[in-house]
Write a protein that holds these residues in place. Structure first.
Motif, short mmCIF file in Angstrom:
data_model
loop_
_atom_site.label_atom_id
_atom_site.label_comp_id
_atom_site.label_asym_id
_atom_site.label_seq_id
_atom_site.Cartn_x
_atom_site.Cartn_y
_atom_site.Cartn_z
N SER A 223 0.79 -1.24 -0.05
CA SER A 223 -0.13 0.08 0.09
C SER A 223 0.79 1.32 0.07
O SER A 223 0.54 2.10 -0.39
N PHE A 242 -5.06 2.83 2.79
CA PHE A 242 -4.60 3.00 4.03
C PHE A 242 -3.27 2.17 4.27
O PHE A 242 -3.19 0.93 3.89
N THR A 250 -4.56 -4.19 5.06
CA THR A 250 -5.55 -4.05 3.57
C THR A 250 -6.18 -5.10 3.62
O THR A 250 -5.81 -6.13 3.59
N ASP A 270 -3.94 -2.64 -5.57
CA ASP A 270 -3.60 -3.13 -4.29
C ASP A 270 -4.64 -3.91 -3.72
O ASP A 270 -5.73 -3.78 -3.62
#
Ligand SMILES: Nc1nc2c(ncn2[C@@H]2O[C@H](COP(=O)(O)OP(=O)(O)OP(=O)(O)O)[C@@H](O)[C@H]2O)c(=O)[nH]1
Ligand SMILES: [Mg+2]
Length: 432
Positions: A223, A242, A250, A270
């Motif tokens: 991320s 995040f 995540t 992602d």
């Protein structure tokens, strides 16, 4: 190596856990320790404080309590000694072992699978992730109802008392039916959400923009890299994702469109990270999220090169990708957090491997150049000639392929463009 070990306590208000691990078979002591350290990380990610760890070497598991009866006694004393609220096993427990252990230890007992499910349940935000986790949790609960009910009643929940066996069994049967009904409902909902995801994927594929998937072990920096790349190459005011120094930060899949300096665009995704022994129920439940990589034109594996266990992490990632059927997709390996390593000047590129620091951004430009090279290698440079009465094809090619040159000639529109396999098939009749 039968030993117990006190962890330093951090925060007395948190729930406290005794961690238990049995080393069975030919697992090396080192691998076993890695597994236990990882369990500690998972426990912390669940906001529970690990206070003690007890381990045991076993020839084979005890069918009733997994660990030997002497060890059960020892763990029970540890629980009392440090006022633990929960005992967490690194090994996967059978439903009956869980019941027996929670009776014998008189506290809540969970295993690694249950723990990971808890983390996922706390983190899941999107509708799809929620449905997936709910389903996996119910599936995990179903055969363990007796034990869970015992846990519940101990916590002062509404559980039936175990001493009153008759009513307890009736309650469990009712629970079971309720859960099965709920699972059927979730399955239907999930099928709906998956349809939407497939639609989105279809739209993405037909847009002709290649998809690059970030994959890798949890906490590797996927991320962070995504955010850095959005910073440097984002096309619109793309929202960031995040980032947190914890396992499974995540859970949802995010896709963003990026554009390189040479004007080539690609989509970057992602998604949830991998971990050793990811519970099967979870892999199944998260299949549609995990298989995001399956539709990628290029996989970028992010490795935390500063982690002493990164080789094992990378093996787990490769294994998981193969299991998903994504083993043959072209891959770049990103050795992230390389600024922590000694003797490596970054960026260092070495075939399909590159050392970078996603946090500082050093090496990200070189990585994107590498991505571009790899994507182009999968494309064919073609000359096409489109008759003027089929001029609609021109705009289609413009939007779905990378154009190199275009000339309006007497006999038609001459286009030079990079075509991927799909477009190659689609426009075959125009290739000269
Ligand atoms: N030192 C250093 N730390 C980094 C680097 N990249 C990421 N990190 C840190 O590593 C931790 C995990 O980063 P994330 O980007 O959340 O990792 P992830 O792979 O997305 O993890 P999950 O979503 O949990 O699977 C964070 O604390 C980051 O700040 C880097 O290049 N160097
Ligand atoms: Mg992440």
């Amino acid at each position: 190596m039968n030993k117990k070990e006190l962890y330093a306590t951090e925060d007395n208000r948190k729930r406290r856990a005794v961690l238990v691990g049995a080393r069975i078979g030919n697992i090396s002591e080192e691998d076993f320790d890695i597994g236990m350290a990882e369990l500690k990380g998972l426990v912390k990610a669940c906001n529970i404080e690990p206070v003690f760890r007890a381990t045991q070497n076993l020839l084979r598991e005890d069918s009733a309590t997994f660990i030997g009866s002497g060890k059960v006694e020892e763990v029970k004393n540890l629980v009392l000694e440090c006022e633990a609220d929960v005992v967490i096993f690194n090994n996967q427990l059978s439903p009956s072992q869980m019941v027996n252990l929670s009776k014998a230890l008189d506290v809540e007992v969970i295993d690694r699978t249950g723990l990971i499910l808890n983390i996922f349940a706390e983190r899941a935000k999107t509708k799809e992730a929620r449905l997936q986790v709910d389903y996996a949790q119910l599936k995990y609960m179903l055969p363990r109802l007796v034990g869970l009910r015992a846990n519940l009643s101990r916590q002062g929940g509404t559980g039936g008392s175990l001493s009153n066996k008759g009513s307890g069994e009736k309650q469990i049967e009712l629970d079971r039916r309720k859960i099965e009904k709920e699972m059927a409902f979730l399955r239907k909902e999930l099928a709906e959400v998956e349809k939407t995801r497939e639609l989105q994927r279809g739209r993405r594929t037909s847009s002709g923009i290649p998809l690059v998937a970030l994959v890798g072990y949890t906490n590797a920096g996927k991320s962070t890299l995504m955010n850095k790349m959005i910073d440097m190459y984002g096309t619109d005011a793309s929202q960031k994702v995040f980032v947190q120094d914890m396992l499974f930060a995540t859970l949802d899949t995010t896709v963003r469109k990026l554009e390189t300096k040479t004007g080539r665009s690609f989509l970057l995704s992602d998604t949830v990270g991998f971990i050793n022994d990811l519970p099967t129920d979870l892999v199944n439940a998260f299949h549609s999220t995990l298989e995001e990589a399956l539709f990628a034109d290029l996989i970028v594996e992010v490795v935390d090169s500063s982690d002493p266990n990164h080789i094992m992490h990378s093996e787990v990632t490769s294994k998981t990708l193969s299991q998903l059927g994504a083993g043959d997709i072209p891959k770049i390996t990103v050795m992230n957090k390389a600024e922590v390593l000694e003797n490596i000047t970054i960026p260092k590129v070495n075939d399909d491997k590159i050392y970078i620091s996603a946090k500082s951004g050093v090496g990200v430009e070189e990585l994107v150049a590498l991505i571009e090279r790899k994507l182009n290698a999968a494309l064919k440079l073609c000359d096409l000639l489109i008759p003027y009465d089929r001029s609609g094809i021109e705009s289609q090619i413009r939007s779905s392929a990378q154009l190199v040159n275009i000339e309006y000639q007497e006999n038609g529109i001459a286009i030079e463009a990079y075509l991927d396999a799909e477009n190659y098939g689609r426009y075959k009749e125009f290739i000269v």
